[in-house]
Structures are given as structure tokens and as C-alpha cells.
Write a protein that holds these residues in place. Structure first.
Motif, PDB file in Angstrom:
ATOM      1  N   MET A   1      -8.556   6.140   1.759  1.00 41.71           N
ATOM      2  CA  MET A   1      -9.846   5.468   1.902  1.00 41.71           C
ATOM      3  C   MET A   1     -10.056   4.585   0.680  1.00 41.71           C
ATOM      4  N   VAL A   2     -10.409   3.318   0.913  1.00 46.54           N
ATOM      5  CA  VAL A   2     -10.652   2.387  -0.185  1.00 46.54           C
ATOM      6  C   VAL A   2     -11.933   1.616   0.086  1.00 46.54           C
ATOM      7  N   ALA A   3     -12.514   1.053  -0.956  1.00 43.64           N
ATOM      8  CA  ALA A   3     -13.650   0.164  -0.768  1.00 43.64           C
ATOM      9  C   ALA A   3     -13.197  -1.045   0.037  1.00 43.64           C
ATOM     10  N   ALA A   4     -14.055  -1.509   0.937  1.00 44.45           N
ATOM     11  CA  ALA A   4     -13.664  -2.582   1.855  1.00 44.45           C
ATOM     12  C   ALA A   4     -13.167  -3.817   1.115  1.00 44.45           C
ATOM     13  N   ASP A   5     -13.782  -4.140  -0.031  1.00 45.15           N
ATOM     14  CA  ASP A   5     -13.380  -5.362  -0.729  1.00 45.15           C
ATOM     15  C   ASP A   5     -12.066  -5.215  -1.491  1.00 45.15           C
ATOM     16  N   ASP A   6     -11.521  -3.998  -1.546  1.00 45.88           N
ATOM     17  CA  ASP A   6     -10.206  -3.788  -2.164  1.00 45.88           C
ATOM     18  C   ASP A   6      -9.083  -3.747  -1.141  1.00 45.88           C
ATOM     19  N   LEU A   7      -9.424  -3.574   0.122  1.00 44.14           N
ATOM     20  CA  LEU A   7      -8.412  -3.261   1.126  1.00 44.14           C
ATOM     21  C   LEU A   7      -7.312  -4.308   1.199  1.00 44.14           C
ATOM     22  N   ARG A   8      -7.662  -5.568   1.344  1.00 42.80           N
ATOM     23  CA  ARG A   8      -6.628  -6.576   1.569  1.00 42.80           C
ATOM     24  C   ARG A   8      -5.750  -6.779   0.342  1.00 42.80           C
ATOM     25  N   ALA A   9      -6.317  -6.653  -0.845  1.00 38.85           N
ATOM     26  CA  ALA A   9      -5.493  -6.771  -2.050  1.00 38.85           C
ATOM     27  C   ALA A   9      -4.484  -5.634  -2.111  1.00 38.85           C
ATOM     28  N   PHE A  10      -4.927  -4.417  -1.865  1.00 34.14           N
ATOM     29  CA  PHE A  10      -4.009  -3.284  -1.891  1.00 34.14           C
ATOM     30  C   PHE A  10      -2.956  -3.432  -0.797  1.00 34.14           C
ATOM     31  N   LEU A  11      -3.389  -3.888   0.371  1.00 38.14           N
ATOM     32  CA  LEU A  11      -2.470  -4.025   1.502  1.00 38.14           C
ATOM     33  C   LEU A  11      -1.429  -5.107   1.242  1.00 38.14           C
ATOM     34  N   ALA A  12      -1.833  -6.185   0.583  1.00 37.50           N
ATOM     35  CA  ALA A  12      -0.889  -7.271   0.294  1.00 37.50           C
ATOM     36  C   ALA A  12       0.264  -6.790  -0.571  1.00 37.50           C
ATOM     37  N   VAL A  13      -0.010  -5.844  -1.469  1.00 40.40           N
ATOM     38  CA  VAL A  13       1.026  -5.317  -2.357  1.00 40.40           C
ATOM     39  C   VAL A  13       1.802  -4.178  -1.708  1.00 40.40           C
ATOM     40  N   LEU A  14       1.082  -3.229  -1.108  1.00 38.72           N
ATOM     41  CA  LEU A  14       1.704  -1.991  -0.650  1.00 38.72           C
ATOM     42  C   LEU A  14       2.213  -2.059   0.781  1.00 38.72           C
ATOM     43  N   GLY A  15       1.646  -2.938   1.598  1.00 36.11           N
ATOM     44  CA  GLY A  15       2.106  -3.047   2.971  1.00 36.11           C
ATOM     45  C   GLY A  15       3.600  -3.325   3.076  1.00 36.11           C
ATOM     46  N   PRO A  16       4.115  -4.360   2.413  1.00 34.50           N
ATOM     47  CA  PRO A  16       5.557  -4.628   2.477  1.00 34.50           C
ATOM     48  C   PRO A  16       6.408  -3.483   1.939  1.00 34.50           C
ATOM     49  N   VAL A  17       5.932  -2.804   0.895  1.00 34.27           N
ATOM     50  CA  VAL A  17       6.676  -1.662   0.341  1.00 34.27           C
ATOM     51  C   VAL A  17       6.776  -0.557   1.388  1.00 34.27           C
ATOM     52  N   ASN A  18       5.661  -0.264   2.051  1.00 40.53           N
ATOM     53  CA  ASN A  18       5.655   0.799   3.056  1.00 40.53           C
ATOM     54  C   ASN A  18       6.496   0.432   4.275  1.00 40.53           C
ATOM     55  N   LEU A  19       6.454  -0.824   4.664  1.00 46.58           N
ATOM     56  CA  LEU A  19       7.258  -1.256   5.809  1.00 46.58           C
ATOM     57  C   LEU A  19       8.742  -1.078   5.526  1.00 46.58           C
ATOM     58  N   ARG A  20       9.172  -1.439   4.332  1.00 47.90           N
ATOM     59  CA  ARG A  20      10.583  -1.276   3.980  1.00 47.90           C
ATOM     60  C   ARG A  20      10.958   0.200   3.918  1.00 47.90           C
ATOM     61  N   ALA A  21      10.080   1.011   3.323  1.00 56.67           N
ATOM     62  CA  ALA A  21      10.391   2.428   3.144  1.00 56.67           C
ATOM     63  C   ALA A  21      10.505   3.156   4.479  1.00 56.67           C
TER      64      ALA A  21
ATOM     65  N   TRP B   1       1.784   6.908  -8.522  1.00 65.26           N
ATOM     66  CA  TRP B   1       0.544   6.969  -7.732  1.00 65.26           C
ATOM     67  C   TRP B   1       0.583   6.007  -6.554  1.00 65.26           C
ATOM     68  N   SER B   2       1.059   4.802  -6.784  1.00 64.69           N
ATOM     69  CA  SER B   2       0.974   3.754  -5.769  1.00 64.69           C
ATOM     70  C   SER B   2       2.144   3.752  -4.799  1.00 64.69           C
ATOM     71  N   GLY B   3       3.317   4.174  -5.274  1.00 64.18           N
ATOM     72  CA  GLY B   3       4.522   4.006  -4.478  1.00 64.18           C
ATOM     73  C   GLY B   3       5.234   2.702  -4.741  1.00 64.18           C
ATOM     74  N   LEU B   4       4.743   1.906  -5.691  1.00 65.98           N
ATOM     75  CA  LEU B   4       5.399   0.655  -6.051  1.00 65.98           C
ATOM     76  C   LEU B   4       6.751   0.924  -6.702  1.00 65.98           C
ATOM     77  N   PRO B   5       7.732   0.052  -6.510  1.00 65.46           N
ATOM     78  CA  PRO B   5       8.939   0.114  -7.321  1.00 65.46           C
ATOM     79  C   PRO B   5       8.584  -0.039  -8.799  1.00 65.46           C
ATOM     80  N   ALA B   6       9.406   0.538  -9.671  1.00 70.16           N
ATOM     81  CA  ALA B   6       9.113   0.519 -11.111  1.00 70.16           C
ATOM     82  C   ALA B   6       8.947  -0.896 -11.644  1.00 70.16           C
ATOM     83  N   ALA B   7       9.778  -1.824 -11.177  1.00 70.63           N
ATOM     84  CA  ALA B   7       9.687  -3.206 -11.658  1.00 70.63           C
ATOM     85  C   ALA B   7       8.359  -3.838 -11.281  1.00 70.63           C
TER      86      ALA B   7
END
Length: 364
Positions: free
Chosen positions: A90-110, A232-238
Motif C-alpha cells: 500500500m502506498v500513497a496515491a501520489d507515490d504510486l507511479r514513481a515507485f511503479l516506474a522503477v520497480l515494475g520493470p524489475v518485477n517483470l524481469r524477476a 527493502w525495494s528489490g532493486l539491483p545493487a547498482a
């Protein structure tokens, strides 16, 4: 560079998480705004189950009720979708698209290999995306079973009782097509088109999105490292390092136990004078509380000897007792279960404080 003790690091994290006993109330503002503020304080709340995420909000607010969290979801002040570590948050609505722009592609690949194992290849997912856009058009709100039934009418046949539906819905969510809507009866999840549920908007560019994610993370979990951000995020280290570089000028570096940690400038002011909040150091935390999920290691807040009492396996995180920033036990309604070696005799003042917490949770 300032050096911080373990108590100071714990206190700063408790305060950053909104767990110092001074959570936002609802006086003079809509309850949905208070819910969104609490969620933003933690950057995101793990929300695969409705009950625990309501209690995560409770721990960071005053004067709310569980129904207020549900109302904030229904009003789209907060939104749930697959984000950090590929898990529903659950995220604040105004954060959703920013978080999704970063994490969506990571999750799709994973998740790609698992989708292929489930016979959800690229062509099936593409046809499902087209079908979902039609099925959910016109502000429709459908359950998983309803979606599966209607997908079949568009030539996309999947087994409701298998793992195909959640992985297909996660694909659509991480592709910014859908998100979770308000729960149906008995907390059954529903799904909506993202651009129907929120005001239509493009995803921000990568640098803007990484900056927002890093700002939210260090505000909620600092003092922390870039490795903690990655965990926390699941982002690659780089990518986590790149995100930290983007906000580096707004961060202060401190030292603890030979490790360099980052937190927002000014956030550590007064930490030495008040190592823990004197007004309410005893708190109760919900299952999956982000206080336990925000760093690569829990050793600073949870002694390894008791780790399996909190996380027995399978990703489940128990409801926990918090004292001076440390996890000292677990709890259930009307039952405190302190770790005997840490609290062989529960001090009366602590027992009274935790009882007030249980009463407050029950009222919520």
C-alpha cells in the motif's frame, strides 16, 4: 562524521517510522489524509493481507478506526499493487507511479521464468492485456474469479485454482495497466484499471522516479545503507547506488559500528540527548510491519536467538512487541508473549503500557 550508538540508531528509525507514540490524528483533516500520511511515513506498507495493513496504519496514527483505512482505499488516497520485492504494498496515491516506474520493470524481469513455467508467455500476456483493458473499462471493479471468467470470453483461458491468475494480474499491474481496487466482502481483492482509478498520467522518467523512491526510503528507514535500500525495494545493487547518488546532497552520513549510514540532513538532531522516546517506548506492531522489513539485517532490533519466533519461515512475520526499539516478544489479542530470556519478569509499567496498546488496537 558523527558516530551513533545502537540505541541512537534504533531511536532514529523508530521516530522515522512514526512509531514514537505521536502519530498523526484526524482532528481537523479527513481521515483518508491521515491514513495516506501514515503510509507515506513508512514509504510503503506490506499489504498482501487486509488485516495486518490496517494495524500497520493504527500503529502510526491516533484516533482512527479500521474502517478509515478501508475508506482511504475506496477514495484512492492510498493504493495497493505489486511493488517492493514483487509483493503487494500500500502506498500513497501520489507515490504510486514513481515507485511503479522503477520497480515494475524489475518485477517483470524477476517473474518472467515463473510466468513461462505457468504457460504465460509473451503472446498470452499480450492478449490478456488487451482483454483486461476491455473487461475493466468503464470504471468496472471485478474480483479475480470474475476476471478469469471474462478473460475466457476473450480467448484467454487460465485456471482459477492455479497460480496463473495472480501471476497474470501481477504482470498487468507491473505493466501499469491495473491496480487493486476496494475489497469486496470478507476482504476479497478486486482489480481496476489504474488510469480509471487515479487521474490518468504518464509514468515519470527513471531519474525522477529513482529520486522519489530514494527520498521516501531514507526518510522512513534512515539511518540506512544503499544495501538496505536494495534489500527493502528489490532493486539491483547498482540501481540502489544510483538512487542514493541522486539524493546524496540531501543526506547526512553517520557512523555506527564501523559502518557508514545515511539519513536526511537534520533528522538526527537531538538523538544523543533523547536516545528513545520517553513518552511511549512500548509499542505493539502488526504482522509484516515495515520496521522489521526495511533493512538487510534485523540483528540491531531482533536478537538472532529469537528470529524464528518472529519469522518461522514462508515469509510470515509475527505480531511483535517493541521496547526501546528492540523486538522483545510477540503478541496475540489479549495475550503478550515476551521472549523469556529478555523479559523473565514483565515490569508492571511495561505490562500496563502494552495493555493500553492492546486496548487501543481492539478499539481500532
Amino acid at each position: 562524521m558523527r558516530s551513533l550508538s545502537a540505541d541512537e540508531v534504533r531511536w532514529l528509525r523508530v521516530r522515522a517510522q512514526g512509531l514514537a507514540g505521536d502519530g498523526a490524528g484526524v482532528s481537523g483533516e479527513p481521515a483518508s489524509r491521515a491514513v495516506a500520511a501514515a503510509v507515506r511515513t513508512a514509504a510503503a506498507l506490506q499489504a498482501q493481507a487486509a488485516g495486518p495493513v490496517r494495524l500497520q496504519v493504527w500503529a502510526r496514527t491516533r484516533g482512527l478506526r479500521a474502517a478509515d483505512v478501508d475508506a482511504a482505499v475506496a477514495e484512492a488516497a492510498v493504493v495497493r499493487t505489486w511493488l517492493m520485492r514483487g509483493t503487494i504494498h500500500m502506498v500513497a496515491a501520489d507515490d504510486l507511479r514513481a515507485f511503479l516506474a522503477v520497480l515494475g520493470p524489475v518485477n517483470l524481469r524477476a517473474d518472467r521464468r515463473r510466468r513461462e513455467q505457468l504457460e504465460l508467455g509473451d503472446s498470452v500476456c499480450a492478449r490478456a492485456m488487451d482483454a483486461l483493458a476491455k473487461i475493466l473499462a468503464g470504471d468496472r471493479v471485478l474480483t479475480r474469479a470474475e476476471i478469469v471468467a471474462e478473460l475466457a470470453g476473450h480467448g484467454v483461458v487460465i485456471d482459477l485454482k492455479s497460480q496463473q491468475p495472480p501471476h497474470l494480474l501481477a504482470f498487468a499491474a507491473n505493466s501499469a495497466l491495473i491496480c487493486r481496487g476496494p475489497d469486496a466482502a470478507r476482504d476479497e481483492p478486486t482489480y481496476v484499471l489504474l488510469d480509471d482509478w487515479l487521474e490518468p498520467a504518464a509514468l515519470p522518467d527513471r531519474e525522477t522516479a529513482l529520486t522519489r523512491l530514494a527520498e521516501r526510503y531514507f526518510a522512513a528507514y534512515g539511518p540506512a545503507t544503499t544495501a538496505d535500500l536494495a534489500a527493502w525495494s528489490g532493486l539491483p545493487a547498482a540501481d540502489a547506488k544510483a538512487a542514493a547518488v541522486l539524493v546524496r546532497d540531501s543526506l547526512e552520513e553517520v557512523e555506527h559500528d564501523g559502518q557508514r549510514l545515511l539519513l536526511p540532513r537534520g533528522a538526527g538532531a537531538g538523538a544523543e540527548a533523547t536516545p528513545m522516546p520517553p513518552q511511549n517506548p512500548h509499542r505493539l506492531l502488526a504482522r509484516f510491519d515495515p520496521y522489521l522489513l526495511g533493512h538487510r539485517s534485523r540483528d540491531l532490533i531482533l536478537a538472532p536467538a529469537f528470529a524464528k519466533r518472529v519469522n518461522a519461515g514462508g515469509g510470515m512475520i509475527a505480531q511483535t512487541m517493541l521496547a526501546d526499539g528492540r523486538i522483545v516478544g510477540t503478541w496475540k489479542p489479549n495475550l503478550l508473549e515476551p521472549f523469556e530470556d529478555l523479559l523473565p519478569d514483565l515490569p508492571p509499567a511495561a505490562a500496563e503500557a502494552w495493555q493500553r496498546e492492546m486496548d487501543s488496537a481492539a478499539a481500532f
